[in-house]
Scaffold this motif. Structure first.
Motif, mmCIF file in Angstrom:
data_model
loop_
_atom_site.group_PDB
_atom_site.id
_atom_site.type_symbol
_atom_site.label_atom_id
_atom_site.label_comp_id
_atom_site.label_asym_id
_atom_site.label_seq_id
_atom_site.Cartn_x
_atom_site.Cartn_y
_atom_site.Cartn_z
ATOM 1 N N LEU A 69 0.965 -1.349 0.075
ATOM 2 C CA LEU A 69 -0.087 -0.142 0.131
ATOM 3 C C LEU A 69 0.911 1.352 -0.049
ATOM 4 O O LEU A 69 0.527 2.236 -0.480
ATOM 5 N N GLU A 70 1.984 1.321 0.589
ATOM 6 C CA GLU A 70 2.910 2.429 0.787
ATOM 7 C C GLU A 70 3.437 2.488 -0.586
ATOM 8 O O GLU A 70 3.785 3.759 -0.919
ATOM 9 N N VAL A 103 -14.237 3.702 0.542
ATOM 10 C CA VAL A 103 -12.788 3.590 0.630
ATOM 11 C C VAL A 103 -11.967 2.191 0.646
ATOM 12 O O VAL A 103 -11.034 1.570 0.563
ATOM 13 N N GLY A 104 -13.251 1.133 0.697
ATOM 14 C CA GLY A 104 -13.010 -0.057 0.711
ATOM 15 C C GLY A 104 -14.077 -0.987 0.001
ATOM 16 O O GLY A 104 -15.213 -0.691 0.535
ATOM 17 N N TRP A 105 -13.836 -2.072 -0.649
ATOM 18 C CA TRP A 105 -14.924 -2.794 -1.224
ATOM 19 C C TRP A 105 -14.691 -4.415 -0.975
ATOM 20 O O TRP A 105 -13.585 -4.800 -1.047
ATOM 21 N N ARG A 134 -5.924 3.874 -1.574
ATOM 22 C CA ARG A 134 -4.407 4.239 -0.794
ATOM 23 C C ARG A 134 -4.847 5.449 0.040
ATOM 24 O O ARG A 134 -5.149 6.491 -0.281
ATOM 25 N N GLY A 135 -4.085 5.359 1.312
ATOM 26 C CA GLY A 135 -4.182 6.663 2.279
ATOM 27 C C GLY A 135 -5.499 6.565 3.072
ATOM 28 O O GLY A 135 -5.300 7.183 4.029
ATOM 29 N N SER A 136 -6.424 5.625 2.805
ATOM 30 C CA SER A 136 -7.477 5.418 3.586
ATOM 31 C C SER A 136 -7.728 3.990 4.272
ATOM 32 O O SER A 136 -8.626 3.736 4.783
ATOM 33 N N ALA A 137 -6.491 2.926 3.981
ATOM 34 C CA ALA A 137 -6.689 1.670 4.483
ATOM 35 C C ALA A 137 -5.319 1.113 5.071
ATOM 36 O O ALA A 137 -4.199 1.550 4.379
ATOM 37 N N ARG A 138 -5.537 0.424 5.861
ATOM 38 C CA ARG A 138 -4.090 -0.215 6.457
ATOM 39 C C ARG A 138 -4.420 -1.384 7.230
ATOM 40 O O ARG A 138 -5.506 -1.589 7.560
ATOM 41 N N VAL A 145 -2.397 -13.594 10.410
ATOM 42 C CA VAL A 145 -2.971 -14.392 9.203
ATOM 43 C C VAL A 145 -4.584 -14.206 9.333
ATOM 44 O O VAL A 145 -4.883 -13.675 10.288
ATOM 45 N N HIS A 146 -5.400 -14.163 8.338
ATOM 46 C CA HIS A 146 -6.724 -13.785 8.163
ATOM 47 C C HIS A 146 -6.671 -12.244 8.477
ATOM 48 O O HIS A 146 -7.238 -12.004 9.701
ATOM 49 N N GLU A 147 -5.919 -11.639 7.965
ATOM 50 C CA GLU A 147 -5.745 -10.282 7.987
ATOM 51 C C GLU A 147 -7.077 -9.351 8.116
ATOM 52 O O GLU A 147 -8.260 -9.750 7.500
ATOM 53 N N VAL A 148 -6.845 -8.397 9.232
ATOM 54 C CA VAL A 148 -7.929 -7.231 9.338
ATOM 55 C C VAL A 148 -7.501 -6.022 8.788
ATOM 56 O O VAL A 148 -6.690 -5.513 9.083
ATOM 57 N N VAL A 149 -8.628 -5.398 7.896
ATOM 58 C CA VAL A 149 -8.015 -4.167 7.463
ATOM 59 C C VAL A 149 -9.069 -2.911 8.327
ATOM 60 O O VAL A 149 -10.084 -3.206 8.439
ATOM 61 N N LEU A 150 -8.170 -1.807 8.437
ATOM 62 C CA LEU A 150 -8.938 -0.951 9.224
ATOM 63 C C LEU A 150 -8.860 0.238 8.089
ATOM 64 O O LEU A 150 -8.084 0.598 7.753
ATOM 65 N N LEU A 151 -10.206 0.625 7.956
ATOM 66 C CA LEU A 151 -10.396 1.736 6.996
ATOM 67 C C LEU A 151 -10.810 3.049 7.528
ATOM 68 O O LEU A 151 -11.545 3.191 8.666
#
Length: 253
Positions: A69-70, A103-105, A134-138, A145-151
């Motif tokens: 993302l960076e 910002v996320g789908w 980009r810039g709105s998610a991390r 594992v089984h990652e979590v996205v912060l929006l």
């Protein structure tokens, strides 16, 4: 100018899948393969298929995705696994939603397990949060594992499907789920959870009931029964692994 969209594929020895995977993403403005020093020819195959290749040591899925993302120059990033494929219908929809305010789908995903497309037992619709602005998610670094996205904003749900060719054999399924059970045990330990005697029985039974009854795994016939049973077993394994982690710490290993 319309928003730019890049597809990012994380790889480690994915020679079997990478060419077809990249072909399904050829519609994107950029296709970037973030490779963790594969030794099976994956980087060369990726470049031959038209992708840009960057290499960095593997530091966990969340860190790998945050790095992408960076460094990937695009307005939007769609994360694609090597054993997944983007259909033309999904590609068109991704272009369609990029100018919108979300910002996320989330994309619904069809999972193919040992030759069968699953319809229940938690394997469908299996929404995955993959299209990120980009810039709105991390990614949350506490989940290896089984990652979590912060929006930082609203999210939406896509209509068209991502295809996931998960497992070609039960042996492959066993290897992957054994790894996931070990990861889950590590997460539980980091949270200070200690296994209690009833966990070894009740947690697997709950997992079987959730998948087979609540999530209608019975509708998938033999596959649904087998997968629900196996996932209950790997829930048990995660608590066995958790107990081993605590014992090692107490011994000072």
């Amino acid at each position: 100018m319309p928003p730019t969209l890049a597809v990012v594929i994380l790889t480690k020895n994915e020679a079997r899948h990478i060419t077809d995977c990249i072909a399904s993403a050829a519609w994107a403005d950029r296709v970037v393969v973030s490779d963790s020093f594969s030794d099976d020819g994956t980087p060369d195959l990726a470049q031959a298929a038209g992708a840009e290749v960057i290499q960095r040591p593997f530091e966990g899925w969340a860190r790998q995705r945050n790095h992408a993302l960076e460094v990937t120059a695009a307005d939007w990033i769609f994360f694609l696994d090597a054993d997944e494929r983007i259909t033309p219908e999904l590609a068109a929809e991704l272009r369609e939603v990029a100018p919108r305010s979300e910002v996320g789908w989330w994309a619904p995903r069809f999972n193919y397990i040992v030759g069968k497309r699953m319809g229940h037992a938690g394997w469908y619709p299996d929404y995955q949060l993959r299209l990120l602005k980009r810039g709105s998610a991390r990614y949350d670094l506490s989940r290896p594992v089984h990652e979590v996205v912060l929006l930082d904003g609203a999210e939406g749900h896509l209509r068209h499907h991502l295809l996931h060719y998960n497992y070609d054999s039960w042996a492959q399924f066993h290897r992957k789920q054994t790894t996931y059970a070990a990861y889950e045990a590590k997460i539980l330990k980091e949270r200070g959870v200690r296994p209690r005697p009833h966990n070894y029985l009740l947690q697997p039974l709950r997992e079987f009931r959730r998948r087979y009854i609540t999530l209608a795994g019975w509708r998938d016939g033999w596959h649904g029964l087998k997968l629900s049973t196996l996932m209950a077993w790997y829930t048990y394994r995660s608590y066995v692994d958790l107990a081993q982690l605590w014992r090692r710490e107490e011994r000072g290993d």
